[in-house]
Design an enzyme around this catalytic site. Structure first.
Site, PDB file in Angstrom:
ATOM      1  N   GLU A  50       0.823  -1.208   0.000  1.00 15.85           N
ATOM      2  CA  GLU A  50       0.000   0.000   0.000  1.00 15.85           C
ATOM      3  C   GLU A  50       0.857   1.258   0.000  1.00 15.85           C
ATOM      4  O   GLU A  50       0.510   2.252  -0.635  1.00 15.85           O
ATOM      5  CB  GLU A  50      -0.951   0.000   1.204  1.00 15.85           C
ATOM      6  CG  GLU A  50      -2.122  -0.955   1.051  1.00 15.85           C
ATOM      7  CD  GLU A  50      -2.992  -0.637  -0.164  1.00 15.85           C
ATOM      8  OE1 GLU A  50      -3.099   0.540  -0.544  1.00 15.85           O
ATOM      9  OE2 GLU A  50      -3.545  -1.581  -0.743  1.00 15.85           O
ATOM     10  N   TYR A 133      -5.621   6.715   4.842  1.00 13.27           N
ATOM     11  CA  TYR A 133      -5.904   5.781   3.754  1.00 13.27           C
ATOM     12  C   TYR A 133      -5.184   4.449   3.988  1.00 13.27           C
ATOM     13  O   TYR A 133      -5.784   3.383   3.964  1.00 13.27           O
ATOM     14  CB  TYR A 133      -5.493   6.372   2.386  1.00 13.27           C
ATOM     15  CG  TYR A 133      -5.435   5.275   1.368  1.00 13.27           C
ATOM     16  CD1 TYR A 133      -6.614   4.765   0.824  1.00 13.27           C
ATOM     17  CD2 TYR A 133      -4.232   4.654   1.034  1.00 13.27           C
ATOM     18  CE1 TYR A 133      -6.588   3.690  -0.051  1.00 13.27           C
ATOM     19  CE2 TYR A 133      -4.192   3.583   0.175  1.00 13.27           C
ATOM     20  CZ  TYR A 133      -5.374   3.110  -0.371  1.00 13.27           C
ATOM     21  OH  TYR A 133      -5.351   2.030  -1.214  1.00 13.27           O
ATOM     22  N   ASP A 151      -8.643   6.097  -1.736  1.00 11.77           N
ATOM     23  CA  ASP A 151      -7.488   6.699  -2.406  1.00 11.77           C
ATOM     24  C   ASP A 151      -7.992   7.441  -3.644  1.00 11.77           C
ATOM     25  O   ASP A 151      -9.195   7.610  -3.838  1.00 11.77           O
ATOM     26  CB  ASP A 151      -6.443   5.622  -2.755  1.00 11.77           C
ATOM     27  CG  ASP A 151      -6.926   4.661  -3.827  1.00 11.77           C
ATOM     28  OD1 ASP A 151      -8.127   4.718  -4.203  1.00 11.77           O
ATOM     29  OD2 ASP A 151      -6.123   3.853  -4.311  1.00 11.77           O
ATOM     30  N   CYS A 213     -19.614  -1.786 -16.205  1.00  8.63           N
ATOM     31  CA  CYS A 213     -19.398  -1.455 -14.794  1.00  8.63           C
ATOM     32  C   CYS A 213     -20.512  -2.023 -13.903  1.00  8.63           C
ATOM     33  O   CYS A 213     -21.691  -1.824 -14.190  1.00  8.63           O
ATOM     34  CB  CYS A 213     -19.341   0.061 -14.623  1.00  8.63           C
ATOM     35  SG  CYS A 213     -19.119   0.537 -12.898  1.00  8.63           S
TER      36      CYS A 213
HETATM   37 FE1  SF4 Z   1     -17.466   4.906 -13.249  1.00  3.77          FE
HETATM   38 FE2  SF4 Z   1     -19.152   4.587 -15.276  1.00  3.77          FE
HETATM   39 FE3  SF4 Z   1     -19.044   2.815 -13.303  1.00  3.77          FE
HETATM   40 FE4  SF4 Z   1     -20.077   5.213 -12.887  1.00  3.77          FE
HETATM   41  S1  SF4 Z   1     -20.852   3.646 -14.251  1.00  3.77           S
HETATM   42  S2  SF4 Z   1     -18.658   4.119 -11.545  1.00  3.77           S
HETATM   43  S3  SF4 Z   1     -18.749   6.461 -14.167  1.00  3.77           S
HETATM   44  S4  SF4 Z   1     -17.426   3.266 -14.778  1.00  3.77           S
END
Ligand code: SF4
Length: 366
Positions: A50, A133, A151, A213
């Site tokens: 870290e 952190y 972080d 994501c």
């Molecule tokens: Fe990041 Fe897009 Fe995920 Fe939102 S949706 S956390 S902007 S990658």
């Protein structure tokens, strides 16, 4: 797992912990300091990694972490080493202040905790060299404590999830509060690492990969259509510019002259070539003459080298000379011994520029 009934049992999570952990279980990278699923983490390895990872890329740390840990496998080993040994082992990682901080931390772990990294957050926070952190990261990753470290990568992820208009440095409490809503009693270490991993692999600074994501459905930045706008940017500070002339002096035995930098400040305690002061204007001829370690037939090595620190650009010229007799005092070392010196990257660049780095143009000697 975090409760869904946030209204009654605490703040509502800013994002789905289940989605985050499911993604992490598939996407997590194998890293030398990261315990495999089901394995117990080594607290010392976590702590070292870290500190190394602050301000240094995973790719750079990856190649240097294992040799460093082999050399200093415990806090006691690091505490017993000399500062020179530690700085030398830290070569290539930059930001040498962290090496000093790590040594101070190891010494405190030995003196206060008998050489065993403590597991609770207040004790970690009390160690020199560990900021909030790092203390949280070690508590979560190494000891499975309910702590979520924030972080720069995590700040970016959460700043986008909550569509934070302010720059992270001005919203540390807001970001920590958002992070704390994700603290998971069963897998706290994995939540911490999942957020870091998401910042590194998916929610990148310029082009976040929102379509893959796991937090997309919770992300206000994504919903806005312009996730890159968040979090807000700090005001840009102008970088400083400095100029210096460095001196490469060779004795009749083929050894070169070095000196040690002061114990505090930039590159504290590192070994460097003698030079003019680093100044705002290029040194003129009298300044160069005054700073030279000896009166000799100095020849300029053609070319200028620009070295960038975070806050300043250093433009360097290199003068070279040979002496036949009396050597000025300093550290004299032939090229085959360069690897024993704690040389910062800028000095290595100068030696390469002069064509005397023993493994010129390729790897560092370690
Ligand atoms: Fe990041 Fe897009 Fe995920 Fe939102 S949706 S956390 S902007 S990658």
């Amino acid at each position: 797992m975090n409760t869904e009934a946030g209204a009654e049992e605490g703040p509502r999570p800013v994002a789905s912990v289940i989605a985050l952990l499911t993604w992490y279980d598939k996407a997590r990278r194998k890293l030398p300091w990261r315990a495999l699923p089901g394995e117990a983490a080594d607290p010392w390895a976590v702590l070292v990694s870290e500190i190394m990872l602050q301000q240094t890329t995973v790719a750079t740390v990856r190649s240097r972490f294992t040799p460093f840990l082999q050399r200093f496998p415990t806090p006691s080993a690091l505490a017993a080493a000399s500062m020179d040994e530690v700085l030398h082992a830290w070569q290539g990682l930059g930001y040498y202040r962290r090496a000093r901080a790590l040594k101070a931390c190891a010494e405190a772990v030995v003196a206060i905790h008998g050489g065993v990294v403590p597991g609770d957050l207040p004790a970690l926070l009390d160690l020199p060299g560990l900021g909030p952190y790092t203390a949280r990261a070690v508590a979560a990753i190494a000891f499975n404590r309910m702590a979520v470290p924030v972080d720069a990568n995590v700040a970016r992820v959460l700043g986008r999830v909550i569509a934070l208009e302010l720059p992270p440095a001005r919203a540390a409490r807001t970001l920590q509060a958002a992070a704390d809503t994700l603290a998971d009693p069963i897998r706290p270490g994995d939540v911490a690492q999942a957020l870091m991993e998401l910042g590194a692999l998916v929610c990148s600074p310029k082009v976040p990969s929102c379509l893959i994501c796991p937090l997309q459905s919770d992300c206000r930045g994504f919903a806005s259509g312009e996730p890159e706008r968040y979090p807000g940017r700090p005001e840009v500070k102008e970088r400083g510019a400095r100029f210096a002339v460095m001196f490469l002096l060779e004795d009749p035995n083929g050894a070169f002259l070095f000196r040690q930098r002061p114990a505090t400040g930039l590159l504290a305690g590192m070994i460097e070539l003698p030079s003019t002061p680093w100044q705002a204007e290029p040194p003129d001829a009298p300044q160069v003459r005054d700073a030279a370690p000896i009166d000799a037939a100095w020849q300029e090595v053609p070319g200028e080298i620009l070295h960038q620190f975070t806050h300043l650009d250093l433009s360097m010229r290199l003068m070279r000379a040979r002496i036949t007799a009396s050597s000025p005092p300093g550290i004299w070392m032939p090229p085959e011994g360069f690897s024993t010196l704690a040389l910062p990257t800028l000095t290595v660049r100068l030696l390469r520029h002069a064509g005397i780095w023993p493994e010129a143009g390729s790897k560092r000697s370690r």
